[in-house]
Design an enzyme around this catalytic site. Structure first.
Site, PDB file in Angstrom:
ATOM      1  N   SER A   1       0.817  -1.218   0.000  1.00  0.00           N
ATOM      2  CA  SER A   1       0.000   0.000   0.000  1.00  0.00           C
ATOM      3  C   SER A   1       0.848   1.264   0.000  1.00  0.00           C
ATOM      4  O   SER A   1       1.953   1.284   0.562  1.00  0.00           O
ATOM      5  CB  SER A   1      -0.865  -0.013   1.263  1.00  0.00           C
ATOM      6  OG  SER A   1      -1.336   1.279   1.556  1.00  0.00           O
TER       7      SER A   1
ATOM      8  N   GLU B   1       0.341   3.559   1.837  1.00  0.00           N
ATOM      9  CA  GLU B   1       0.498   3.928   3.248  1.00  0.00           C
ATOM     10  C   GLU B   1       1.876   3.527   3.770  1.00  0.00           C
ATOM     11  O   GLU B   1       2.302   3.999   4.820  1.00  0.00           O
ATOM     12  CB  GLU B   1      -0.584   3.266   4.102  1.00  0.00           C
ATOM     13  CG  GLU B   1      -1.919   3.973   4.072  1.00  0.00           C
ATOM     14  CD  GLU B   1      -1.880   5.349   4.732  1.00  0.00           C
ATOM     15  OE1 GLU B   1      -1.401   5.469   5.857  1.00  0.00           O
ATOM     16  OE2 GLU B   1      -2.329   6.309   4.085  1.00  0.00           O
TER      17      GLU B   1
ATOM     18  N   TYR C   1      -1.323   0.457  10.471  1.00  0.00           N
ATOM     19  CA  TYR C   1      -1.670  -0.174   9.193  1.00  0.00           C
ATOM     20  C   TYR C   1      -0.452  -0.157   8.260  1.00  0.00           C
ATOM     21  O   TYR C   1      -0.062  -1.188   7.698  1.00  0.00           O
ATOM     22  CB  TYR C   1      -2.854   0.584   8.558  1.00  0.00           C
ATOM     23  CG  TYR C   1      -3.155   0.124   7.167  1.00  0.00           C
ATOM     24  CD1 TYR C   1      -4.033  -0.928   6.938  1.00  0.00           C
ATOM     25  CD2 TYR C   1      -2.534   0.719   6.060  1.00  0.00           C
ATOM     26  CE1 TYR C   1      -4.292  -1.367   5.645  1.00  0.00           C
ATOM     27  CE2 TYR C   1      -2.783   0.277   4.776  1.00  0.00           C
ATOM     28  CZ  TYR C   1      -3.662  -0.752   4.578  1.00  0.00           C
ATOM     29  OH  TYR C   1      -3.899  -1.199   3.300  1.00  0.00           O
TER      30      TYR C   1
HETATM   31  N1  GDD Z   1     -12.537   7.438   5.677  1.00  0.00           N
HETATM   32  C1  GDD Z   1     -12.655   8.768   5.721  1.00  0.00           C
HETATM   33  N2  GDD Z   1     -13.811   9.348   6.251  1.00  0.00           N
HETATM   34  N3  GDD Z   1     -11.647   9.527   5.240  1.00  0.00           N
HETATM   35  C2  GDD Z   1     -11.808  10.879   5.252  1.00  0.00           C
HETATM   36  C3  GDD Z   1     -12.958  11.503   5.760  1.00  0.00           C
HETATM   37  C4  GDD Z   1     -14.014  10.702   6.293  1.00  0.00           C
HETATM   38  O1  GDD Z   1     -15.038  11.183   6.744  1.00  0.00           O
HETATM   39  N4  GDD Z   1     -12.808  12.854   5.609  1.00  0.00           N
HETATM   40  C5  GDD Z   1     -11.610  13.052   5.030  1.00  0.00           C
HETATM   41  N5  GDD Z   1     -10.996  11.874   4.821  1.00  0.00           N
HETATM   42  C6  GDD Z   1      -9.670  11.688   4.208  1.00  0.00           C
HETATM   43  C7  GDD Z   1      -8.691  10.821   5.023  1.00  0.00           C
HETATM   44  O2  GDD Z   1      -8.068  11.605   6.064  1.00  0.00           O
HETATM   45  C8  GDD Z   1      -7.691  10.421   3.943  1.00  0.00           C
HETATM   46  O3  GDD Z   1      -6.751  11.480   3.756  1.00  0.00           O
HETATM   47  C9  GDD Z   1      -8.543  10.335   2.676  1.00  0.00           C
HETATM   48  O4  GDD Z   1      -9.803  10.965   2.999  1.00  0.00           O
HETATM   49  C10 GDD Z   1      -8.815   8.907   2.203  1.00  0.00           C
HETATM   50  O5  GDD Z   1      -9.255   8.111   3.286  1.00  0.00           O
HETATM   51  P1  GDD Z   1      -9.843   6.634   3.032  1.00  0.00           P
HETATM   52  O6  GDD Z   1     -10.839   6.655   1.946  1.00  0.00           O
HETATM   53  O7  GDD Z   1     -10.268   6.107   4.362  1.00  0.00           O
HETATM   54  O8  GDD Z   1      -8.600   5.817   2.454  1.00  0.00           O
HETATM   55  P2  GDD Z   1      -7.069   5.716   2.932  1.00  0.00           P
HETATM   56  O9  GDD Z   1      -6.231   6.571   2.044  1.00  0.00           O
HETATM   57  O10 GDD Z   1      -6.936   5.925   4.394  1.00  0.00           O
HETATM   58  O11 GDD Z   1      -6.726   4.171   2.671  1.00  0.00           O
HETATM   59  C11 GDD Z   1      -7.105   3.462   1.507  1.00  0.00           C
HETATM   60  O12 GDD Z   1      -6.092   3.511   0.528  1.00  0.00           O
HETATM   61  C12 GDD Z   1      -4.857   2.894   0.908  1.00  0.00           C
HETATM   62  C13 GDD Z   1      -3.877   3.046  -0.250  1.00  0.00           C
HETATM   63  O13 GDD Z   1      -4.308   2.317  -1.352  1.00  0.00           O
HETATM   64  C14 GDD Z   1      -7.395   2.023   1.921  1.00  0.00           C
HETATM   65  O14 GDD Z   1      -7.931   1.342   0.817  1.00  0.00           O
HETATM   66  C15 GDD Z   1      -6.141   1.324   2.364  1.00  0.00           C
HETATM   67  O15 GDD Z   1      -6.426  -0.063   2.607  1.00  0.00           O
HETATM   68  C16 GDD Z   1      -5.109   1.420   1.245  1.00  0.00           C
HETATM   69  O16 GDD Z   1      -3.908   0.795   1.628  1.00  0.00           O
END
Ligand code: GDD
Length: 328
Positions: A129, A131, A153
């Site tokens: 990832s 991340e 994570y």
């Molecule tokens: N979930 C969430 N909810 N995220 C928010 C929100 C909210 O209300 N508001 C803002 N965000 C911002 C988070 O702070 C982050 O910067 C971005 O939106 C994306 O969050 P997520 O959709 O939860 O995804 P992620 O980037 O943390 O993780 C995903 O992508 C990674 C890279 O491919 C997941 O799929 C991971 O499993 C994956 O490794």
């Protein structure tokens, strides 16, 4: 010629389900691992594979139980294995640490060590990832960028990534790792920001909700289309030798841009419908997470097929249809 046998852990998740479809189209015999609780709630937990479940051979197993994995691998003897079962939500809640390490690191270890014993020729895909770059030193990131994870994570994924490399280098197994940036689709889980937004847009449009609470609207991500990303994973296992590949669009956008695009699909302006809830905030990145997929383009012939606008529209329209058909 006999069909190739593939084993997919987490086959009912977003990536597992798209990959299963791709492999079925290509004539594979597809085996999937699901947890017992998924079988007890098929309407929700198996929804992603509903359209083709009868063509996938499901095996009940838990990756935290090495014996169950051993039995499945010994029965299937896969030629390709795609390992998706893991905890995928990036949580900063330190109470989750033990379960995240167990599902992302220990389970990967169980699977790889079992494959080494029972199917050492199997070609394996490990889901790394972006991340793992965490607080990255530079943007865009590629395979040579130093890792600097800062969530449990990211740390657990990076530890498992090093383990995967070790099985490749030390045990000479074919283990390829994708370093995948965010990838979305109508099958994305509701806790992720994109699906949270598109499902809220559909509800607001139909008068079923009034607003959506979100965290940092200025956070940015490199968002791609999940079916494109599973194509890259499959291509990695068809290479003459295993390697690691960044898979990304190379363009990042803010949550605010995602919101604006999603609301515009239903002809609305986002501002009156969004509230900011500090509990959704996470530490923000000083350097944006944006990937450089040059190596994948060159060696896998991979390129994203969908624009950001088309991806967002597909997600909103799918959520609208699901509500109108009474499915959500
Ligand atoms: N979930 C969430 N909810 N995220 C928010 C929100 C909210 O209300 N508001 C803002 N965000 C911002 C988070 O702070 C982050 O910067 C971005 O939106 C994306 O969050 P997520 O959709 O939860 O995804 P992620 O980037 O943390 O993780 C995903 O992508 C990674 C890279 O491919 C997941 O799929 C991971 O499993 C994956 O490794």
């Amino acid at each position: 010629m006999a069909a190739k046998r593939a084993l997919i852990t987490g086959v009912n998740g977003q990536d597992g389900s798209y990959l299963a479809e791709l492999l079925l189209e290509r004539g594979y015999e597809v085996h999937g691992v699901v947890r017992r609780d998924a079988l007890e709630d098929p309407a929700h937990r198996l929804a992603n594979i509903r359209g083709f479940q009868d063509r996938v051979q499901l095996h009940v197993g838990a990756l935290d139980n090495p014996l169950s994995i051993y039995k499945i691998v010994s029965g299937v003897r896969p030629e390709e294995c795609y390992h998706f079962a893991s905890s995928s939500f990036v949580s900063y809640n330190f109470e989750d640490e033990a379960s995240i390490v167990a599902s992302n690191f220990t389970a990967t270890h169980s699977l790889l060590s079992t494959l080494k014993e029972l199917a050492p020729e199997c070609r394996t895909y490990f889901a790394g990832s972006s991340e793992m770059f965490g607080s990255a030193r530079a943007a865009p990131q590629n395979e040579a960028t130093p890792f600097n994870p800062r969530s449990v994570y990211g740390i657990s994924k990076l530890a498992a990534f090093h383990l995967a490399r070790n099985y490749r280098e030390h045990h000479k197994m074919f283990v390829a790792a994708g370093i995948l940036y965010n990838h979305e689709s109508p099958r994305r889980g509701y806790q992720f920001v994109t699906r949270k937004i598109t499902s809220a847009v559909a509800k607001i449009k139909l008068g079923l909700a009034r607003s959506v609470p979100l965290g940092n609207l200025d956070a940015s991500r490199d968002w791609g289309y999940a079916p494109d990303y599973v194509r890259a994973m499959h291509a990695m296992l068809q290479r003459p030798a295993p390697a690691d590949y960044v898979i990304a669009t190379g363009v990042s956008r803010t949550v605010r841009q995602f919101l604006r695009t999603a609301f515009s699909v239903v002809g609305l302006d986002y501002e009156p419908y969004v509230t900011v809830d500090p509990s959704y905030f996470r530490p923000s990145e000083a350097v944006e997470l944006r990937g450089d997929a040059t190596l994948a383009r060159k060696e896998l012939g991979w390129a994203p097929s969908k624009t950001f606008e088309d991806l967002v529209a597909e997600m909103v329209e799918s959520d609208l249809r699901a509500l109108q058909n009474g499915r959500r």
